[in-house]
Write an enzyme that holds these catalytic residues in place. Structure first.
Site, PDB file in Angstrom:
ATOM      1  CG  HIS A  98      -2.065  -0.951   1.108  1.00  0.00           C
ATOM      2  ND1 HIS A  98      -3.119  -0.966   1.994  1.00  0.00           N
ATOM      3  CD2 HIS A  98      -2.307  -1.942   0.217  1.00  0.00           C
ATOM      4  CE1 HIS A  98      -3.966  -1.934   1.653  1.00  0.00           C
ATOM      5  NE2 HIS A  98      -3.489  -2.551   0.583  1.00  0.00           N
ATOM      6  NE  ARG A 132      -7.873   0.784  -1.846  1.00  0.00           N
ATOM      7  CZ  ARG A 132      -7.503  -0.491  -1.910  1.00  0.00           C
ATOM      8  NH1 ARG A 132      -7.333  -1.083  -3.084  1.00  0.00           N
ATOM      9  NH2 ARG A 132      -7.300  -1.192  -0.796  1.00  0.00           N
ATOM     10  CG  HIS A 133      -2.871   1.478  -2.349  1.00  0.00           C
ATOM     11  ND1 HIS A 133      -3.518   1.679  -1.143  1.00  0.00           N
ATOM     12  CD2 HIS A 133      -3.236   0.250  -2.786  1.00  0.00           C
ATOM     13  CE1 HIS A 133      -4.238   0.606  -0.857  1.00  0.00           C
ATOM     14  NE2 HIS A 133      -4.084  -0.275  -1.839  1.00  0.00           N
TER      15      HIS A 133
END
Ligand code: RB5
Length: 144
Positions: A98, A132-133
């Site tokens: 992440h 999305r990270h």
């Protein structure tokens, strides 16, 4: 793949164990020291590891002090560095997936050699997921 390693006097023994382990896994290691038990200053070695990764001399960095905290703060002050200081494998894994961390730190007074190997395995064996990270990692880097 090249790993920059650095440590202070509190972590010479664990550094040597982890260096041998990382090399046994097929990575090349650049060892920035220290290699004696003489008292020294962890920021010096954290910065060396951070700069090696930021410049591209190494792909990733692993830095060890008594707690992993001081040397992690030092490495993280180098532009382009994202540090994971952890004492268990789950955080190491998620920090790669992440946060796209590029320097791992841990404490020789916190983890034993087997836990350190597990942390290193999870960190090296997991890849950044992007998606999305990326927006969040971009925001992190904008803080610099
Ligand atoms: C050295 O005594 C100790 O302060 C150092 O290894 C580290 O734990 C600092 O964060």
């Amino acid at each position: 793949m090249i790993i920059a390693m650095g440590n202070d006097h509190a972590a010479v023994e664990l550094k040597n164990e982890i260096k041998a382990y990382v090399e046994s896994r097929g990575y090349e290691v650049i060892d920035f020291g220290t290699n004696t038990s003489d008292s020294c200053d962890y920021p010096v070695y954290g910065e060396k590891v951070g700069r090696a990764v930021a410049s591209g001399e190494a792909d990733y960095g692993i830095a060890i002090c008594g707690t992993g905290i001081g040397i992690g703060i030092a490495a993280g002050k180098v532009k382009g560095i994202r540090v994971c200081t952890c004492s268990e494998p789950f955080s190491a894994r998620m920090s790669r997936r992440h946060n796209n961390t590029n320097v791992l730190t841990f404490g020789a007074r916190v983890v034993g050699v087997e836990m350190a190997r597990m942390i290193v395995d999870e960190w090296l064996d997991n890849q950044y997921e992007g998606g999305r990270h990326q927006r969040r990692v971009d925001l992190l880097m904008e803080i610099e």
